[in-house]
Design a protein around this motif. Structure first.
Motif, PDB file in Angstrom:
ATOM      1  N   PRO A 120       0.821  -1.214   0.000  1.00 26.33           N
ATOM      2  CA  PRO A 120       0.000   0.000   0.000  1.00 26.33           C
ATOM      3  C   PRO A 120       0.857   1.267   0.000  1.00 26.33           C
ATOM      4  N   ALA A 121       0.351   2.306  -0.636  1.00 23.83           N
ATOM      5  CA  ALA A 121       1.046   3.597  -0.666  1.00 23.83           C
ATOM      6  C   ALA A 121       1.254   4.101   0.758  1.00 23.83           C
ATOM      7  N   GLY A 122       2.404   4.666   0.996  1.00 25.71           N
ATOM      8  CA  GLY A 122       2.700   5.265   2.291  1.00 25.71           C
ATOM      9  C   GLY A 122       3.235   4.301   3.328  1.00 25.71           C
ATOM     10  N   THR A 123       3.334   3.008   3.000  1.00 29.65           N
ATOM     11  CA  THR A 123       3.869   2.051   3.973  1.00 29.65           C
ATOM     12  C   THR A 123       5.359   1.845   3.721  1.00 29.65           C
ATOM     13  N   ASP A 124       6.054   1.372   4.731  1.00 26.92           N
ATOM     14  CA  ASP A 124       7.480   1.076   4.635  1.00 26.92           C
ATOM     15  C   ASP A 124       7.627  -0.211   3.835  1.00 26.92           C
ATOM     16  N   PHE A 125       8.065  -0.087   2.580  1.00 27.47           N
ATOM     17  CA  PHE A 125       8.097  -1.265   1.713  1.00 27.47           C
ATOM     18  C   PHE A 125       9.082  -2.319   2.189  1.00 27.47           C
ATOM     19  N   VAL A 126      10.168  -1.923   2.850  1.00 28.27           N
ATOM     20  CA  VAL A 126      11.127  -2.903   3.366  1.00 28.27           C
ATOM     21  C   VAL A 126      10.451  -3.748   4.441  1.00 28.27           C
ATOM     22  N   GLU A 127       9.713  -3.091   5.315  1.00 26.24           N
ATOM     23  CA  GLU A 127       8.986  -3.795   6.371  1.00 26.24           C
ATOM     24  C   GLU A 127       7.947  -4.751   5.775  1.00 26.24           C
ATOM     25  N   VAL A 128       7.189  -4.282   4.799  1.00 20.82           N
ATOM     26  CA  VAL A 128       6.177  -5.120   4.158  1.00 20.82           C
ATOM     27  C   VAL A 128       6.839  -6.314   3.474  1.00 20.82           C
ATOM     28  N   LEU A 129       7.923  -6.077   2.741  1.00 22.34           N
ATOM     29  CA  LEU A 129       8.630  -7.172   2.072  1.00 22.34           C
ATOM     30  C   LEU A 129       9.107  -8.215   3.076  1.00 22.34           C
ATOM     31  N   GLU A 130       9.693  -7.751   4.176  1.00 28.36           N
ATOM     32  CA  GLU A 130      10.191  -8.689   5.184  1.00 28.36           C
ATOM     33  C   GLU A 130       9.062  -9.513   5.774  1.00 28.36           C
ATOM     34  N   ASN A 131       7.945  -8.869   6.116  1.00 30.11           N
ATOM     35  CA  ASN A 131       6.805  -9.593   6.683  1.00 30.11           C
ATOM     36  C   ASN A 131       6.244 -10.605   5.687  1.00 30.11           C
ATOM     37  N   GLU A 132       6.071 -10.173   4.458  1.00 26.23           N
ATOM     38  CA  GLU A 132       5.527 -11.064   3.434  1.00 26.23           C
ATOM     39  C   GLU A 132       6.476 -12.225   3.157  1.00 26.23           C
ATOM     40  N   PHE A 133       7.739 -11.910   3.095  1.00 17.98           N
ATOM     41  CA  PHE A 133       8.712 -12.939   2.795  1.00 17.98           C
ATOM     42  C   PHE A 133       8.734 -14.001   3.890  1.00 17.98           C
ATOM     43  N   GLN A 134       8.665 -13.574   5.139  1.00 21.23           N
ATOM     44  CA  GLN A 134       8.717 -14.530   6.252  1.00 21.23           C
ATOM     45  C   GLN A 134       7.502 -15.454   6.286  1.00 21.23           C
ATOM     46  N   SER A 135       6.397 -15.023   5.668  1.00 20.77           N
ATOM     47  CA  SER A 135       5.187 -15.846   5.693  1.00 20.77           C
ATOM     48  C   SER A 135       5.023 -16.710   4.442  1.00 20.77           C
ATOM     49  N   CYS A 136       5.969 -16.644   3.513  1.00 22.27           N
ATOM     50  CA  CYS A 136       5.797 -17.426   2.283  1.00 22.27           C
ATOM     51  C   CYS A 136       6.311 -18.847   2.468  1.00 22.27           C
ATOM     52  N   ASP A 137       5.744 -19.744   1.661  1.00 17.32           N
ATOM     53  CA  ASP A 137       6.117 -21.152   1.698  1.00 17.32           C
ATOM     54  C   ASP A 137       6.963 -21.554   0.497  1.00 17.32           C
TER      55      ASP A 137
END
Length: 184
Positions: free
Chosen positions: A46-63
């Motif tokens: 989403p616009a305005g979010t910390d993309f590094v933080e989002v990437l890290e969270n998403e990456f940690q939840s992927c299989d």
């Protein structure tokens, strides 16, 4: 669309190398597995979010990580003329290295007959990438190639789910044993 699949798929790619393929692959995988099962940075941050933080969270939840590798992937350079893979802060390097370290399934997807990079071309942390069985996707055979990728992802997600279930069962057994020990 097939029924929603358990598990998450992370698409790792270089915009300068394979943005067009990434979009097509994302669309097909989203149609098959459901949009919530696929992460690709363009549509999911989403616009305005910390993309590094989002990437890290998403990456940690992927299989499963799908690494799109096009003809320029290995040699794309920074403005300073240094190969991007040489930069420890390069997102593609971080994503693939972390996936290999987490021991999740990493599927190299070789675009338009791109050869798999040699170990001598890769930084530490990515040296095992060439040992991963790759899926080929070509422009002229995209439909049949994407079907093959979908089958591989279905198998990978099933295996990831089985592993999670085994770990959960083992944890429950350990906790039950500890509880019995406390009762003694």
């Amino acid at each position: 669309m097939t029924s929603p699949q358990k598990g998450r798929i992370f698409i790792s790619y270089r915009r300068d190398d394979s943005a067009g393929y990434a979009g097509r692959i994302y669309d097909r995988l989203s149609n098959h597995f459901g949009e919530d099962a696929i992460f690709m940075d363009v549509d999911k941050i989403p616009a305005g979010t910390d993309f590094v933080e989002v990437l890290e969270n998403e990456f940690q939840s992927c299989d499963v990580l799908v690494a799109l590798i096009g003809k320029q992937w290995i040699n794309i350079k920074t403005k300073d003329g240094v190969r991007r893979l040489e930069n420890p802060q390069d997102f593609v390097r971080i994503e693939i290295s972390a996936a290999l370290k987490r021991q999740i399934r990493v599927i190299p997807v070789l675009l338009d007959s791109t050869p798999i990079p040699g170990t001598h071309q890769l930084p530490r942390g990515m040296k095992s990438l060439p040992r991963r069985n790759a899926v080929l996707i070509n422009h002229y055979s995209f439909d049949s190639d994407i079907k093959r990728l979908v089958k591989q992802l279905e198998m990978a997600l099933k295996a990831a789910e089985e592993t999670k279930n085994q770990k959960a069962k083992k944890l429950q057994e350990i906790q039950a044993k500890e509880k019995r020990q406390e009762e003694i």
